[in-house]
Scaffold this motif. Structure first.
Motif, short mmCIF file in Angstrom:
data_model
loop_
_atom_site.label_atom_id
_atom_site.label_comp_id
_atom_site.label_asym_id
_atom_site.label_seq_id
_atom_site.Cartn_x
_atom_site.Cartn_y
_atom_site.Cartn_z
N LEU A 123 76.45 74.49 52.09
CA LEU A 123 75.24 73.98 51.44
C LEU A 123 73.98 74.41 52.19
O LEU A 123 73.03 73.65 52.35
CB LEU A 123 75.33 72.46 51.31
CG LEU A 123 76.60 71.96 50.59
CD1 LEU A 123 76.79 70.47 50.78
CD2 LEU A 123 76.58 72.33 49.12
N ASP A 124 73.99 75.67 52.65
CA ASP A 124 72.89 76.20 53.46
C ASP A 124 72.28 77.47 52.87
O ASP A 124 71.54 78.17 53.54
CB ASP A 124 73.37 76.49 54.88
CG ASP A 124 74.37 77.62 54.96
OD1 ASP A 124 75.08 77.87 53.95
OD2 ASP A 124 74.46 78.26 56.02
N TRP A 125 72.58 77.79 51.61
CA TRP A 125 72.12 79.02 50.99
C TRP A 125 70.66 78.88 50.56
O TRP A 125 70.28 77.91 49.90
CB TRP A 125 72.99 79.35 49.78
CG TRP A 125 72.58 80.58 49.04
CD1 TRP A 125 72.02 80.64 47.79
CD2 TRP A 125 72.72 81.93 49.47
NE1 TRP A 125 71.80 81.94 47.43
CE2 TRP A 125 72.22 82.77 48.44
CE3 TRP A 125 73.22 82.53 50.63
CZ2 TRP A 125 72.20 84.15 48.53
CZ3 TRP A 125 73.19 83.90 50.73
CH2 TRP A 125 72.70 84.71 49.69
N GLN A 143 84.34 72.01 62.76
CA GLN A 143 85.66 72.37 62.27
C GLN A 143 86.72 72.48 63.37
O GLN A 143 87.88 72.14 63.13
CB GLN A 143 85.61 73.68 61.49
CG GLN A 143 84.91 73.52 60.15
CD GLN A 143 85.03 74.76 59.29
OE1 GLN A 143 84.94 75.89 59.76
NE2 GLN A 143 85.22 74.54 57.99
N ARG A 144 86.34 72.91 64.55
CA ARG A 144 87.34 73.14 65.59
C ARG A 144 87.55 71.97 66.53
O ARG A 144 88.60 71.82 67.11
CB ARG A 144 86.97 74.38 66.41
CG ARG A 144 87.01 75.65 65.61
CD ARG A 144 86.71 76.85 66.45
NE ARG A 144 86.74 78.06 65.65
CZ ARG A 144 86.37 79.24 66.09
NH1 ARG A 144 85.92 79.37 67.33
NH2 ARG A 144 86.42 80.28 65.30
N ARG A 145 86.50 71.14 66.72
CA ARG A 145 86.64 70.08 67.70
C ARG A 145 86.48 68.68 67.10
O ARG A 145 87.39 67.87 67.17
CB ARG A 145 85.63 70.28 68.84
CG ARG A 145 85.74 69.23 69.94
CD ARG A 145 84.85 69.52 71.13
NE ARG A 145 83.44 69.54 70.84
CZ ARG A 145 82.67 68.46 70.72
NH1 ARG A 145 83.18 67.25 70.88
NH2 ARG A 145 81.37 68.58 70.47
N VAL A 146 85.35 68.38 66.52
CA VAL A 146 85.05 67.01 66.13
C VAL A 146 85.81 66.59 64.87
O VAL A 146 86.37 65.50 64.82
CB VAL A 146 83.52 66.82 65.94
CG1 VAL A 146 83.21 65.39 65.54
CG2 VAL A 146 82.79 67.18 67.23
N GLN A 147 85.78 67.39 63.83
CA GLN A 147 86.44 67.11 62.56
C GLN A 147 86.13 65.69 62.04
O GLN A 147 87.03 64.88 61.81
CB GLN A 147 87.95 67.32 62.67
CG GLN A 147 88.31 68.74 63.04
CD GLN A 147 89.80 68.98 63.13
OE1 GLN A 147 90.60 68.04 63.24
NE2 GLN A 147 90.19 70.23 63.08
N PHE A 150 82.97 62.72 57.56
CA PHE A 150 81.78 63.10 56.80
C PHE A 150 80.78 63.76 57.73
O PHE A 150 80.59 63.34 58.86
CB PHE A 150 81.13 61.88 56.15
CG PHE A 150 81.97 61.24 55.10
CD1 PHE A 150 81.95 61.70 53.78
CD2 PHE A 150 82.81 60.19 55.41
CE1 PHE A 150 82.75 61.11 52.81
CE2 PHE A 150 83.61 59.60 54.45
CZ PHE A 150 83.58 60.07 53.15
N HIS A 151 80.14 64.79 57.22
CA HIS A 151 79.00 65.41 57.91
C HIS A 151 77.84 65.40 56.93
O HIS A 151 77.87 66.08 55.90
CB HIS A 151 79.34 66.84 58.34
CG HIS A 151 78.23 67.51 59.10
ND1 HIS A 151 78.29 68.83 59.46
CD2 HIS A 151 77.04 67.05 59.55
CE1 HIS A 151 77.18 69.15 60.10
NE2 HIS A 151 76.41 68.09 60.16
N VAL A 152 76.82 64.59 57.24
CA VAL A 152 75.66 64.41 56.36
C VAL A 152 74.47 65.12 57.00
O VAL A 152 74.22 64.98 58.20
CB VAL A 152 75.35 62.91 56.17
CG1 VAL A 152 74.17 62.72 55.24
CG2 VAL A 152 76.58 62.16 55.66
N MET A 163 80.49 69.18 49.30
CA MET A 163 81.67 70.04 49.28
C MET A 163 82.56 69.64 50.45
O MET A 163 82.16 68.89 51.33
CB MET A 163 81.29 71.52 49.32
CG MET A 163 80.59 71.97 50.56
SD MET A 163 79.95 73.68 50.50
CE MET A 163 81.40 74.63 50.20
N THR A 164 83.79 70.16 50.46
CA THR A 164 84.73 69.81 51.53
C THR A 164 85.49 71.03 51.99
O THR A 164 85.62 72.01 51.24
CB THR A 164 85.72 68.71 51.08
OG1 THR A 164 86.54 68.35 52.19
CG2 THR A 164 86.57 69.18 49.92
N ASP A 165 85.98 70.97 53.21
CA ASP A 165 86.88 72.01 53.71
C ASP A 165 88.31 71.48 53.79
O ASP A 165 89.17 72.12 54.36
CB ASP A 165 86.42 72.54 55.07
CG ASP A 165 86.48 71.50 56.19
OD1 ASP A 165 86.90 70.35 55.94
OD2 ASP A 165 86.11 71.84 57.33
#
Length: 198
Positions: A123-125, A143-147, A150-152, A163-165
């Protein structure tokens, strides 16, 4: 913004972070700004340190996070205002180690991460520039450490949405459109039961 400053929004708990437009919250930015001969931000650059050194005290009836965390109803929430350099506003840092140093402060057990900028690719385009402007160091941290669950974030108005990974749900909650019109509806989401009950 006026209601937030007065703390009158009708919610039990309000969590607030700064971003690139909250110039007076970035003390280093303001210290540099008032020393300049040419003022890019005329109204802010005329302020004296005593006008903004305690600006956080204006935020009443809310929790302000800046490179800090709070546990609310069992959810660990961490907030940070930083972004890769973007048009010379507040809370800018160069890409690379400076940003990574900030993201390394995020605890591993964070449930909800609130940052001003998005991670790279989520969501950075920015169509006008034909490029993604999110932060690679933030992406790797998330993605590699905190997971987190939610990331707002906001910052890139054109990226409003979700969106989600598969592990983290990414929410660009920008209230304003690309033309700075406050027309985007609030994004509401449900939280699963927290890990702890503290």
């Amino acid at each position: 913004m006026f209601n937030i400053l007065r703390g009158t929004l009708p919610y039990d708990i309000k969590i607030v972070i700064s971003g690139n437009h909250e110039l007076t919250f970035d003390q280093e930015f303001m210290a540099d700004l008032i020393k300049q001969d040419f003022y890019y931000f005329p109204s802010a650059s005329k302020l004296k340190p005593e006008n903004y050194e305690n600006v956080q005290s204006l935020l009443t009836n809310c929790i302000y996070l800046q490179d800090s965390e709070v546990t609310v109803r069992g959810f660990k929430i961490y907030g940070a205002p930083w972004q890769p350099w973007y048009y010379g506003w507040g809370f800018n840092l160069p890409r690379g180690q400076a940003l990574l140093d900030k993201w390394n402060q995020i605890p591993d057990n964070t449930d909800i991460l609130v940052t001003h900028c998005p991670p790279l690719g989520f969501l950075d385009w920015v169509p006008k520039k034909m490029q993604r402007v999110g932060c690679m160091e933030l992406l790797n941290t998330v993605q590699r450490r905190v997971q987190p669950k939610f990331h707002v974030f906001g910052h890139i108005h054109e990226g409003y949405g979700m969106m989600t990974d598969g592990t983290t749900t990414f929410i660009n909650a920008s209230a304003c459109t690309v033309n700075f019109m406050p027309m985007n509806a609030p994004i509401i989401f449900d939280l699963p039961n927290p890990r702890t009950s503290t």
